[in-house]
Design a protein around this motif. Structure first.
Motif, PDB file in Angstrom:
ATOM      1  N   GLU A 354       0.807  -1.207   0.000  1.00  0.00           N
ATOM      2  CA  GLU A 354       0.000   0.000   0.000  1.00  0.00           C
ATOM      3  C   GLU A 354       0.847   1.266   0.000  1.00  0.00           C
ATOM      4  OE1 GLU A 354      -2.623  -0.442   3.296  1.00  0.00           O
ATOM      5  OE2 GLU A 354      -4.092  -1.541   2.127  1.00  0.00           O
ATOM      6  N   GLN A 355       2.070   1.225   0.465  1.00  0.00           N
ATOM      7  CA  GLN A 355       2.848   2.443   0.543  1.00  0.00           C
ATOM      8  C   GLN A 355       4.318   2.168   0.289  1.00  0.00           C
ATOM      9  OE1 GLN A 355       2.458   4.629   4.164  1.00  0.00           O
ATOM     10  NE2 GLN A 355       4.080   6.040   3.618  1.00  0.00           N
ATOM     11  N   ALA A 356       4.899   2.967  -0.575  1.00  0.00           N
ATOM     12  CA  ALA A 356       6.314   2.818  -0.859  1.00  0.00           C
ATOM     13  C   ALA A 356       7.138   3.561   0.184  1.00  0.00           C
ATOM     14  CB  ALA A 356       6.614   3.366  -2.258  1.00  0.00           C
ATOM     15  N   VAL A 357       8.359   3.126   0.378  1.00  0.00           N
ATOM     16  CA  VAL A 357       9.246   3.751   1.346  1.00  0.00           C
ATOM     17  C   VAL A 357      10.180   4.697   0.609  1.00  0.00           C
ATOM     18  CG1 VAL A 357      10.998   3.338   3.108  1.00  0.00           C
ATOM     19  CG2 VAL A 357       9.103   1.729   2.815  1.00  0.00           C
ATOM     20  N   MET A 358      10.232   5.950   1.093  1.00  0.00           N
ATOM     21  CA  MET A 358      10.991   6.984   0.408  1.00  0.00           C
ATOM     22  C   MET A 358      12.463   6.618   0.280  1.00  0.00           C
ATOM     23  SD  MET A 358      11.387  11.023   1.371  1.00  0.00           S
ATOM     24  CE  MET A 358      12.462  10.694   2.764  1.00  0.00           C
ATOM     25  N   SER A 359      13.062   6.113   1.346  1.00  0.00           N
ATOM     26  CA  SER A 359      14.493   5.809   1.315  1.00  0.00           C
ATOM     27  C   SER A 359      14.826   4.747   0.277  1.00  0.00           C
ATOM     28  CB  SER A 359      14.961   5.360   2.702  1.00  0.00           C
ATOM     29  OG  SER A 359      14.235   4.213   3.125  1.00  0.00           O
ATOM     30  N   GLU A 360      13.933   3.778   0.076  1.00  0.00           N
ATOM     31  CA  GLU A 360      14.179   2.735  -0.911  1.00  0.00           C
ATOM     32  C   GLU A 360      14.152   3.299  -2.324  1.00  0.00           C
ATOM     33  OE1 GLU A 360      11.318  -0.296  -0.227  1.00  0.00           O
ATOM     34  OE2 GLU A 360      12.183  -0.939   1.694  1.00  0.00           O
ATOM     35  N   LEU A 361      13.248   4.247  -2.575  1.00  0.00           N
ATOM     36  CA  LEU A 361      13.176   4.855  -3.904  1.00  0.00           C
ATOM     37  C   LEU A 361      14.418   5.695  -4.185  1.00  0.00           C
ATOM     38  CD1 LEU A 361       9.426   5.945  -3.997  1.00  0.00           C
ATOM     39  CD2 LEU A 361      10.465   3.916  -4.985  1.00  0.00           C
ATOM     40  N   ILE A 362      14.875   6.443  -3.183  1.00  0.00           N
ATOM     41  CA  ILE A 362      16.078   7.254  -3.365  1.00  0.00           C
ATOM     42  C   ILE A 362      17.285   6.360  -3.625  1.00  0.00           C
ATOM     43  CG2 ILE A 362      17.657   8.855  -2.209  1.00  0.00           C
ATOM     44  CD1 ILE A 362      15.259  10.017  -0.747  1.00  0.00           C
ATOM     45  N   ALA A 363      17.345   5.244  -2.916  1.00  0.00           N
ATOM     46  CA  ALA A 363      18.498   4.353  -3.038  1.00  0.00           C
ATOM     47  C   ALA A 363      18.599   3.727  -4.422  1.00  0.00           C
ATOM     48  CB  ALA A 363      18.425   3.265  -1.969  1.00  0.00           C
ATOM     49  N   ARG A 364      17.500   3.517  -5.088  1.00  0.00           N
ATOM     50  CA  ARG A 364      17.551   2.870  -6.396  1.00  0.00           C
ATOM     51  C   ARG A 364      17.471   3.857  -7.561  1.00  0.00           C
ATOM     52  NH1 ARG A 364      12.663   2.307  -8.948  1.00  0.00           N
ATOM     53  NH2 ARG A 364      10.709   2.179  -7.775  1.00  0.00           N
ATOM     54  N   ALA A 365      17.598   5.152  -7.284  1.00  0.00           N
ATOM     55  CA  ALA A 365      17.628   6.151  -8.362  1.00  0.00           C
ATOM     56  C   ALA A 365      18.820   5.885  -9.282  1.00  0.00           C
ATOM     57  CB  ALA A 365      17.693   7.551  -7.773  1.00  0.00           C
ATOM     58  N   GLU A 366      18.647   6.179 -10.571  1.00  0.00           N
ATOM     59  CA  GLU A 366      19.630   5.810 -11.590  1.00  0.00           C
ATOM     60  C   GLU A 366      20.320   7.039 -12.168  1.00  0.00           C
ATOM     61  OE1 GLU A 366      17.588   3.317 -14.465  1.00  0.00           O
ATOM     62  OE2 GLU A 366      16.173   2.720 -12.891  1.00  0.00           O
ATOM     63  N   ALA A 367      21.447   6.804 -12.835  1.00  0.00           N
ATOM     64  CA  ALA A 367      22.242   7.875 -13.424  1.00  0.00           C
ATOM     65  C   ALA A 367      21.888   8.046 -14.898  1.00  0.00           C
ATOM     66  CB  ALA A 367      23.730   7.576 -13.259  1.00  0.00           C
ATOM     67  N   TYR A 368      20.903   8.877 -15.185  1.00  0.00           N
ATOM     68  CA  TYR A 368      20.679   9.308 -16.564  1.00  0.00           C
ATOM     69  C   TYR A 368      20.379  10.807 -16.552  1.00  0.00           C
ATOM     70  CZ  TYR A 368      15.672   8.377 -15.497  1.00  0.00           C
ATOM     71  OH  TYR A 368      14.413   8.334 -14.947  1.00  0.00           O
ATOM     72  N   ASP A 369      20.715  11.464 -17.662  1.00  0.00           N
ATOM     73  CA  ASP A 369      20.730  12.927 -17.714  1.00  0.00           C
ATOM     74  C   ASP A 369      19.336  13.535 -17.603  1.00  0.00           C
ATOM     75  OD1 ASP A 369      23.444  13.094 -17.904  1.00  0.00           O
ATOM     76  OD2 ASP A 369      23.463  13.078 -20.106  1.00  0.00           O
ATOM     77  N   HIS A 370      19.339  14.793 -17.165  1.00  0.00           N
ATOM     78  CA  HIS A 370      18.122  15.589 -17.114  1.00  0.00           C
ATOM     79  C   HIS A 370      17.602  15.825 -18.532  1.00  0.00           C
ATOM     80  CE1 HIS A 370      16.129  19.703 -16.547  1.00  0.00           C
ATOM     81  NE2 HIS A 370      15.368  18.832 -15.931  1.00  0.00           N
ATOM     82  N   ARG A 371      16.294  15.548 -18.757  1.00  0.00           N
ATOM     83  CA  ARG A 371      15.634  15.691 -20.065  1.00  0.00           C
ATOM     84  C   ARG A 371      16.258  14.774 -21.118  1.00  0.00           C
ATOM     85  NH1 ARG A 371      11.981  19.714 -20.768  1.00  0.00           N
ATOM     86  NH2 ARG A 371      12.394  19.856 -22.999  1.00  0.00           N
ATOM     87  N   MET A 372      16.858  13.691 -20.677  1.00  0.00           N
ATOM     88  CA  MET A 372      17.387  12.684 -21.586  1.00  0.00           C
ATOM     89  C   MET A 372      16.533  11.420 -21.455  1.00  0.00           C
ATOM     90  SD  MET A 372      19.580  11.709 -23.855  1.00  0.00           S
ATOM     91  CE  MET A 372      20.856  12.965 -23.730  1.00  0.00           C
ATOM     92  N   VAL A 373      15.986  10.941 -22.583  1.00  0.00           N
ATOM     93  CA  VAL A 373      15.114   9.770 -22.576  1.00  0.00           C
ATOM     94  C   VAL A 373      15.970   8.520 -22.767  1.00  0.00           C
ATOM     95  CG1 VAL A 373      13.138   8.648 -23.650  1.00  0.00           C
ATOM     96  CG2 VAL A 373      13.257  11.148 -23.561  1.00  0.00           C
ATOM     97  N   PRO A 374      15.996   7.598 -21.790  1.00  0.00           N
ATOM     98  CA  PRO A 374      16.790   6.369 -21.929  1.00  0.00           C
ATOM     99  C   PRO A 374      16.296   5.502 -23.081  1.00  0.00           C
ATOM    100  CG  PRO A 374      16.253   6.777 -19.630  1.00  0.00           C
ATOM    101  CD  PRO A 374      15.433   7.747 -20.436  1.00  0.00           C
ATOM    102  N   HIS A 375      17.083   4.495 -23.412  1.00  0.00           N
ATOM    103  CA  HIS A 375      16.818   3.672 -24.595  1.00  0.00           C
ATOM    104  C   HIS A 375      15.420   3.060 -24.576  1.00  0.00           C
ATOM    105  CE1 HIS A 375      20.617   3.805 -26.728  1.00  0.00           C
ATOM    106  NE2 HIS A 375      21.274   3.654 -25.579  1.00  0.00           N
TER     107      HIS A 375
END
Length: 672
Positions: A354-375
């Motif tokens: 029912e609810q996601a945990v904020m710290s888990e979402l931050i931890a799995r954030a990925e490295a792709y550029d701002h306004r760049m659409v991944p493949h």
């Protein structure tokens, strides 16, 4: 008619009315008189031995058992629940006549039930065909949903009709699939309570039969009623040691990937019981109470689909669906799991994650550029949340299997009642984004919140001339059961106060359902179907807003419902704009796109990229620094402190420069 003959007829009817109900129960009646129609899977003479666990239910529904006036049946699929109700009604029409009512979830469902169940019940059971006049008979007393017989009648109606539920007193009442009834009918209250009130006149002799497959745990009527009874379960013996127990799902096991080898393991001796023993076990069943009843004259029975007779739904079928449901749950889909839990296990369904945990979402954030659409991103949507002093915008890229990437989040400062901020929004939405393959991509659909009545006209004025670009005015639905996206409706009025058919349309968004979907997807840990990707450059405040809401219990008409509500002191624009993006994606229809459509979209991207230099190599791009937060315009220097820190504020390019860029570039505008 001669006077003497009339006296004899009246006297005979009077004496018949004074006679007590015959000493026969509904179970004996069904085995003696009932015939199933040719359309039935097992047509011909009815045999209660096929579903013996329903015998106690039919005995309790019979007038000879005056200790019980209400029976609650929590049922799974294919356990003969509806046929048990039909046996009870046939018994009433033939043996113990009186006013009776059958309630289906809707009036339309009631009409279908009459055609498929009630009419064949009467037509193919000779003793009933003699009692009940045909719908087109000369008596003219019977209609499609009203059957009269000597000593009583059967009215069939829907739970969505308050007038039908209040129109007559009844002695016998069948409430079928009550977990599908509306919460409130015609603003007059709970339909179950309204229908049950009709039996007050016959309180000492009434029989009320409630049956349903359970729904959601926090909304299930049938489960709540069952919890207040003696909670009877169907105990069967182990064929190896004779230990009596009810069939529990946790005791049914099989080798992974081999559901055909499923076994029920006895808790006493540990032996594996093959399903071929089921008939022998059911013949020796006992319906045993497992709790102390809070309602002494009510009895509750729980019969899941695990008891389905041989030749019907098997344990192997259920095990196979369970494995598939677990695989789908891993990618955020729980529809099959819900079906297995409610229909096969006969249990109410509890929402997953029912609810996601904020710290888990931050931890799995990925490295792709701002306004760049991944493949993997092949189509773009945007969403705009309208606030009193700003517009907040989120852009999401979507790929196969509804996999999603957040590629931009911006704030445009300005009063939405003024044109300046809307001009900036127009320029901003037309600025292309860059795909990793080198292609420029434009937004295919954009949902703008028109729910604020003070600023809705500005939203309509903005969307009206830009509908061809996929802009849509939306409004969140107030009810929790509203569909994720309803058909658009005209909202503008002419001078006569009539809606302008060719004016701007507004789409209603079922925000509650979409939030359920998105919060379930936020639990996923492996990229792929339904996974949502987040970039590292998003500020922490974004994730705080994304997880800002929780499910809160609300008591409505004696029932508890869960609704999404913001946590105190935390804003939720990031969540709202993600919800609106999903609504925009639904409008494009990406949830229905098959592989041919995705291949077509991908091919157009590849063709466009041939004429452009690639934006990046195949290697993951370096982690960019979060965009700096420019100061607000001087006119907004007194901006309140609730604006998120670190969210980039974008000033769009001047119009002339923007047009020059568009002329010089080869852009790809992907639209459905």
């Amino acid at each position: 008619m001669p006077l003497a003959q009339g006296r004899r007829v009246v006297g005979s009817a009077w004496c018949a009315g004074l006679m007590p109900d015959p000493d026969i129960d509904a179970l004996e009646w069904a085995d003696t008189y009932r015939f199933l129609p040719p359309t039935s899977a097992e047509s011909g003479k009815y045999r209660s031995a096929r579903t013996p666990f329903m015998s106690d239910v039919m005995r309790d529904l019979s007038p000879v058992n005056d200790e019980v006036d209400e029976v609650i049946l929590v049922k799974g699929g294919q356990i003969s629940g509806s046929e048990t109700a039909n046996n009870f009604l046939g018994f009433v029409m033939h043996i113990a006549p009186g006013p009776a009512m059958l309630v289906q979830p809707t009036v339309d469902a009631a009409k279908e039930y009459v055609k498929e169940r009630i009419n064949p019940l009467i037509e193919y059971t000779p003793v009933l065909k003699e009692k009940v006049a045909g719908q087109r008979s000369r008596q003219g007393e019977n209609t499609a949903r009203y059957k009269r017989f000597p000593g009583g009648f059967l009215a069939i109606t829907g739970a969505n009709s308050a007038q039908s539920l209040q129109s007559r007193a009844v002695r016998y009442l069948v409430l079928d699939e009550i977990d599908r009834y509306p919460l409130d009918v015609d603003k007059q209250g709970d339909p179950v309570g309204m229908a049950t009130k009709r039996t007050d006149t016959y309180k000492r002799t009434r029989k009320v039969f409630k049956l349903s497959t359970p729904g959601l745990l926090d909304e299930s009527r049938i489960w709540k009623d069952y919890q207040e009874t003696d909670q009877r379960r169907i105990f069967v013996p182990c064929p190896h040691c004779g230990h009596m127990d009810y069939i529990r799902w946790q005791n049914i096991r099989w080798p992974k990937g081999k559901p055909e080898d499923v076994r029920l393991y006895c808790e006493a001796c540990g032996a594996g019981i093959e399903e071929r023993y089921k008939t022998w076990m059911l013949e020796r069943y006992e319906a045993r109470p497992t709790a102390v009843s809070k309602r002494p004259r009510s009895r509750g029975y729980h019969v899941p689909g695990l008891y389905s007779p041989l030749g019907w739904r098997s344990w192997a079928d259920i095990a196979r669906d369970w494995e598939q449901a677990q695989a789908e749950l891993a990618v955020g889909e729980d529809k099959l799991l819900k079906k297995v839990v409610t229909l096969d296990l006969g249990e109410p369904y509890e929402r997953q994650g029912e609810q996601a945990v904020m710290s888990e979402l931050i931890a799995r954030a990925e490295a792709y550029d701002h306004r760049m659409v991944p493949h993997g991103g092949l189509i773009l949507t945007a969403a705009v949340d309208v606030q009193g002093n700003r517009l907040e915008i989120q852009i999401v890229a979507w790929g196969r299997g509804e996999e999603a990437w957040v590629v931009d989040y911006h704030v445009l400062w300005g009063d939405p009642l003024q044109q300046a901020v809307w001009q900036e929004l127009d320029q901003y939405l037309q600025n292309p984004l860059r795909h990793q393959r080198g292609t420029e991509m434009r937004i295919a659909a954009c949902a703008i919140d028109a729910g604020d009545g003070n600023r809705s006209n500005e939203v309509y004025n903005f969307c009206r001339p830009r509908a061809h670009r996929g802009l849509m005015a939306i409004k969140g639905a107030n009810t929790i059961n509203a569909p994720e996206l309803s058909q658009p409706k005209p909202v503008e009025l002419d001078q006569a106060g009539q809606k302008i058919k060719l004016g701007v349309n507004r789409w209603q968004v079922g925000v509650h359902r979409i939030k359920n979907t998105l919060h379930s997807r936020l639990q996923l840990t492996a990229p792929g179907r339904n996974y949502i990707h987040f970039p590292k450059w998003l500020p922490e405040d974004y994730f705080k807003q994304l997880t800002s809401e929780k499910l809160v219990d609300h008591r409505i008409g004696g029932r508890v419902q869960k609704r999404w509500e913001p946590r105190p002191g935390v804003r939720n624009e990031a969540l709202d704009t993600l919800v609106y993006n999903y609504a925009a994606a639904l409008r494009l229809g990406i949830n229905r796109w098959g592989e041919p459509k995705w291949l077509e979209v991908e091919q157009r991207l590849l063709q466009a990229s041939l004429f452009m230099a690639p934006a990046t190599s195949d290697k993951p791009p370096p982690t960019p620094a979060a965009p700096a937060l420019p100061p607000p315009p001087a006119a907004l220097a007194d901006q309140p402190a609730d604006v998120p820190l670190g969210v980039p504020v974008v000033r769009a390019l001047p119009a002339a420069r923007s047009r020059a860029v568009r002329r010089a570039s080869r852009s790809l505008y992907l639209r459905q």
